[in-house]
Design a protein around this motif. Structure first.
Motif, PDB file in Angstrom:
ATOM      1  N   CYS A 151     -16.979  24.349  -7.160  1.00  0.00           N
ATOM      2  CA  CYS A 151     -15.934  24.321  -6.777  1.00  0.00           C
ATOM      3  C   CYS A 151     -15.079  23.055  -6.648  1.00  0.00           C
ATOM      4  O   CYS A 151     -15.261  21.933  -6.196  1.00  0.00           O
ATOM      5  CB  CYS A 151     -15.883  24.881  -5.119  1.00  0.00           C
ATOM      6  N   ARG A 152     -13.743  23.243  -6.872  1.00  0.00           N
ATOM      7  CA  ARG A 152     -12.547  22.348  -7.200  1.00  0.00           C
ATOM      8  C   ARG A 152     -11.554  22.727  -6.575  1.00  0.00           C
ATOM      9  O   ARG A 152     -11.114  23.922  -6.579  1.00  0.00           O
ATOM     10  CB  ARG A 152     -12.332  21.917  -8.711  1.00  0.00           C
ATOM     11  N   SER A 153     -10.564  21.743  -5.611  1.00  0.00           N
ATOM     12  CA  SER A 153      -9.786  21.971  -4.937  1.00  0.00           C
ATOM     13  C   SER A 153      -8.666  22.499  -6.093  1.00  0.00           C
ATOM     14  O   SER A 153      -8.332  21.815  -7.180  1.00  0.00           O
ATOM     15  CB  SER A 153      -9.145  20.654  -4.118  1.00  0.00           C
ATOM     16  N   ILE A 154      -7.594  23.603  -5.714  1.00  0.00           N
ATOM     17  CA  ILE A 154      -6.596  23.825  -6.687  1.00  0.00           C
ATOM     18  C   ILE A 154      -5.652  23.125  -6.784  1.00  0.00           C
ATOM     19  O   ILE A 154      -5.261  22.803  -7.839  1.00  0.00           O
ATOM     20  CB  ILE A 154      -6.110  25.392  -6.180  1.00  0.00           C
ATOM     21  N   SER A 155      -5.075  22.237  -5.653  1.00  0.00           N
ATOM     22  CA  SER A 155      -4.111  21.411  -5.773  1.00  0.00           C
ATOM     23  C   SER A 155      -4.299  19.781  -6.317  1.00  0.00           C
ATOM     24  O   SER A 155      -3.615  19.237  -6.987  1.00  0.00           O
ATOM     25  CB  SER A 155      -3.554  21.074  -4.384  1.00  0.00           C
TER      26      SER A 155
ATOM     27  N   LYS B 148     -18.049  30.015 -18.545  1.00  0.00           N
ATOM     28  CA  LYS B 148     -17.818  30.110 -17.004  1.00  0.00           C
ATOM     29  C   LYS B 148     -17.746  31.376 -16.599  1.00  0.00           C
ATOM     30  O   LYS B 148     -17.188  32.153 -17.152  1.00  0.00           O
ATOM     31  CB  LYS B 148     -16.624  28.865 -16.773  1.00  0.00           C
ATOM     32  N   ALA B 149     -18.298  31.588 -15.398  1.00  0.00           N
ATOM     33  CA  ALA B 149     -17.868  32.644 -14.567  1.00  0.00           C
ATOM     34  C   ALA B 149     -17.219  32.429 -13.299  1.00  0.00           C
ATOM     35  O   ALA B 149     -17.830  31.767 -12.611  1.00  0.00           O
ATOM     36  CB  ALA B 149     -19.255  33.357 -14.340  1.00  0.00           C
ATOM     37  N   ARG B 150     -16.060  32.530 -13.136  1.00  0.00           N
ATOM     38  CA  ARG B 150     -15.095  32.500 -11.896  1.00  0.00           C
ATOM     39  C   ARG B 150     -15.475  33.170 -10.924  1.00  0.00           C
ATOM     40  O   ARG B 150     -15.704  34.630 -11.132  1.00  0.00           O
ATOM     41  CB  ARG B 150     -13.896  32.457 -12.102  1.00  0.00           C
ATOM     42  N   ILE B 151     -15.794  32.846  -9.578  1.00  0.00           N
ATOM     43  CA  ILE B 151     -16.367  33.754  -8.466  1.00  0.00           C
ATOM     44  C   ILE B 151     -15.191  33.112  -7.133  1.00  0.00           C
ATOM     45  O   ILE B 151     -14.878  32.104  -7.219  1.00  0.00           O
ATOM     46  CB  ILE B 151     -17.511  33.431  -7.965  1.00  0.00           C
ATOM     47  N   GLU B 152     -15.193  34.192  -6.272  1.00  0.00           N
ATOM     48  CA  GLU B 152     -14.415  33.951  -5.192  1.00  0.00           C
ATOM     49  C   GLU B 152     -15.404  33.666  -4.021  1.00  0.00           C
ATOM     50  O   GLU B 152     -16.242  34.583  -3.834  1.00  0.00           O
ATOM     51  CB  GLU B 152     -13.472  35.075  -4.713  1.00  0.00           C
ATOM     52  N   CYS B 153     -15.137  32.384  -3.274  1.00  0.00           N
ATOM     53  CA  CYS B 153     -15.880  32.033  -2.329  1.00  0.00           C
ATOM     54  C   CYS B 153     -15.113  31.915  -0.975  1.00  0.00           C
ATOM     55  O   CYS B 153     -15.040  30.639  -0.637  1.00  0.00           O
ATOM     56  CB  CYS B 153     -16.690  30.746  -2.446  1.00  0.00           C
ATOM     57  N   SER B 154     -14.777  33.123  -0.435  1.00  0.00           N
ATOM     58  CA  SER B 154     -14.211  32.902   0.639  1.00  0.00           C
ATOM     59  C   SER B 154     -13.860  34.232   1.471  1.00  0.00           C
ATOM     60  O   SER B 154     -14.168  35.164   0.729  1.00  0.00           O
ATOM     61  CB  SER B 154     -12.752  32.711   0.360  1.00  0.00           C
ATOM     62  N   ASP B 155     -14.210  34.204   2.728  1.00  0.00           N
ATOM     63  CA  ASP B 155     -13.918  35.440   3.461  1.00  0.00           C
ATOM     64  C   ASP B 155     -12.576  36.023   3.088  1.00  0.00           C
ATOM     65  O   ASP B 155     -12.451  37.422   3.697  1.00  0.00           O
ATOM     66  CB  ASP B 155     -14.293  35.179   4.998  1.00  0.00           C
ATOM     67  N   ASN B 156     -11.679  35.535   3.061  1.00  0.00           N
ATOM     68  CA  ASN B 156     -10.375  36.005   3.001  1.00  0.00           C
ATOM     69  C   ASN B 156      -9.784  36.487   1.606  1.00  0.00           C
ATOM     70  O   ASN B 156      -8.734  36.261   1.171  1.00  0.00           O
ATOM     71  CB  ASN B 156      -9.211  34.792   3.462  1.00  0.00           C
TER      72      ASN B 156
ATOM     73  N   VAL C 258     -23.846  28.980  -1.558  1.00  0.00           N
ATOM     74  CA  VAL C 258     -22.566  28.131  -1.503  1.00  0.00           C
ATOM     75  C   VAL C 258     -22.231  28.055   0.137  1.00  0.00           C
ATOM     76  O   VAL C 258     -22.082  29.061   0.791  1.00  0.00           O
ATOM     77  CB  VAL C 258     -21.265  28.839  -1.917  1.00  0.00           C
ATOM     78  N   GLU C 259     -21.996  26.931   0.537  1.00  0.00           N
ATOM     79  CA  GLU C 259     -21.769  26.510   1.930  1.00  0.00           C
ATOM     80  C   GLU C 259     -20.192  26.207   2.027  1.00  0.00           C
ATOM     81  O   GLU C 259     -19.631  25.540   1.266  1.00  0.00           O
ATOM     82  CB  GLU C 259     -22.536  25.165   2.275  1.00  0.00           C
ATOM     83  N   GLY C 260     -19.622  26.892   2.981  1.00  0.00           N
ATOM     84  CA  GLY C 260     -18.191  26.607   3.391  1.00  0.00           C
ATOM     85  C   GLY C 260     -17.313  27.823   2.920  1.00  0.00           C
ATOM     86  O   GLY C 260     -17.739  28.344   1.848  1.00  0.00           O
ATOM     87  N   ASP C 261     -16.191  27.687   3.196  1.00  0.00           N
ATOM     88  CA  ASP C 261     -15.164  28.747   2.704  1.00  0.00           C
ATOM     89  C   ASP C 261     -14.264  28.024   1.821  1.00  0.00           C
ATOM     90  O   ASP C 261     -13.767  26.761   2.025  1.00  0.00           O
ATOM     91  CB  ASP C 261     -14.141  29.258   3.922  1.00  0.00           C
ATOM     92  N   HIS C 262     -14.250  28.513   0.664  1.00  0.00           N
ATOM     93  CA  HIS C 262     -13.376  27.753  -0.515  1.00  0.00           C
ATOM     94  C   HIS C 262     -12.274  28.408  -0.895  1.00  0.00           C
ATOM     95  O   HIS C 262     -12.160  28.896  -2.232  1.00  0.00           O
ATOM     96  CB  HIS C 262     -14.363  27.393  -1.683  1.00  0.00           C
ATOM     97  N   GLN C 263     -11.371  28.858   0.038  1.00  0.00           N
ATOM     98  CA  GLN C 263     -10.137  29.716  -0.162  1.00  0.00           C
ATOM     99  C   GLN C 263      -9.203  29.135  -1.239  1.00  0.00           C
ATOM    100  O   GLN C 263      -8.739  29.600  -2.024  1.00  0.00           O
ATOM    101  CB  GLN C 263      -9.526  30.287   1.015  1.00  0.00           C
ATOM    102  N   ASN C 264      -9.238  27.396  -1.011  1.00  0.00           N
ATOM    103  CA  ASN C 264      -8.207  26.846  -1.872  1.00  0.00           C
ATOM    104  C   ASN C 264      -8.731  26.136  -2.855  1.00  0.00           C
ATOM    105  O   ASN C 264      -8.326  25.077  -3.322  1.00  0.00           O
ATOM    106  CB  ASN C 264      -7.454  25.808  -0.825  1.00  0.00           C
ATOM    107  N   ASP C 265     -10.004  26.694  -3.261  1.00  0.00           N
ATOM    108  CA  ASP C 265     -10.824  26.299  -4.560  1.00  0.00           C
ATOM    109  C   ASP C 265     -10.749  27.104  -5.611  1.00  0.00           C
ATOM    110  O   ASP C 265     -10.892  28.216  -5.439  1.00  0.00           O
ATOM    111  CB  ASP C 265     -12.065  25.566  -4.074  1.00  0.00           C
ATOM    112  N   ILE C 266     -11.112  26.697  -6.750  1.00  0.00           N
ATOM    113  CA  ILE C 266     -11.347  27.479  -7.890  1.00  0.00           C
ATOM    114  C   ILE C 266     -13.063  27.227  -7.963  1.00  0.00           C
ATOM    115  O   ILE C 266     -13.387  26.092  -7.951  1.00  0.00           O
ATOM    116  CB  ILE C 266     -10.940  27.034  -9.281  1.00  0.00           C
ATOM    117  N   CYS C 267     -14.003  28.197  -8.004  1.00  0.00           N
ATOM    118  CA  CYS C 267     -15.136  27.947  -8.022  1.00  0.00           C
ATOM    119  C   CYS C 267     -15.843  28.744  -9.203  1.00  0.00           C
ATOM    120  O   CYS C 267     -15.313  29.907  -9.720  1.00  0.00           O
ATOM    121  CB  CYS C 267     -15.710  28.779  -6.773  1.00  0.00           C
TER     122      CYS C 267
END
Length: 162
Positions: A60-64, A116-124, A86-95
């Motif tokens: 996971c990497r920060s989008i900004s 690559k396979a992109r995935i969402e790692c956030s509750d939101n 995956v530990e933590g919420d990564h709403q502002n990341d590309i995983c």
């Protein structure tokens, strides 16, 4: 009036308790599979073979900023499947999950545009489960195996198209 206030208070407490119980922990399981693309077509066919012991990496990497915020690795089981936590919420990341290493000498070519396979790692993100499913990843054989043209014809594709 007092009974109404008591009833309303009780309903609020029950609602808050249910809300607290519905909150998901910020841990996600990412599941996927790795296969050998024996026909060199970049998708699964009946000639594809699962790969046991392939190494995959989730990053996971920060989008900004592009700074890495989380990373983990794992290997595939006898069915070619992996499960990464995956530990933590990564709403502002590309995983993304990527293939790292194949245990097979005959099937170890990585195609960078498809690795690559992109995935969402956030509750939101509107998903109501802690499991995230990644698209299949693959390694390719150096040359297509026998029978691939027939397999593609069965799929309605011309062998010349691949």
């Amino acid at each position: 009036m007092a009974k109404a206030i008591m009833l309303l208070s009780a309903l609020c407490i029950v609602a808050l308790a249910n809300f607290a119980n519905c909150h998901h922990p910020e841990t996600f399981d990412v599941e996927g599979m790795v296969y050998c693309d024996t026909c060199r077509v970049r998708f699964v066919t009946n000639k594809s073979e699962i790969i046991e012991g392939a190494t995959v990496k989730l990053q996971c990497r920060s989008i900004s900023t592009g700074v890495e915020t989380f990373t983990t690795e794992g290997t595939t089981d006898k069915d070619g499947k992996y499960k990464l936590t995956v530990e933590g919420d990564h709403q502002n990341d590309i995983c993304e999950v990527t293939v790292v290493k194949s245990p097979r000498e005959d099937c170890k070519e990585i195609v960078s545009a498809f690795e690559k396979a992109r995935i969402e790692c956030s509750d939101n993100v509107g998903m109501h489960t802690e499991v995230r499913y990644a698209n299949p990843l693959f390694f390719m054989k150096t040359q297509a195996v026998e029978g691939c043209p027939e397999t593609l014809e069965e799929l309605g594709l011309s062998p010349l198209e691949y």
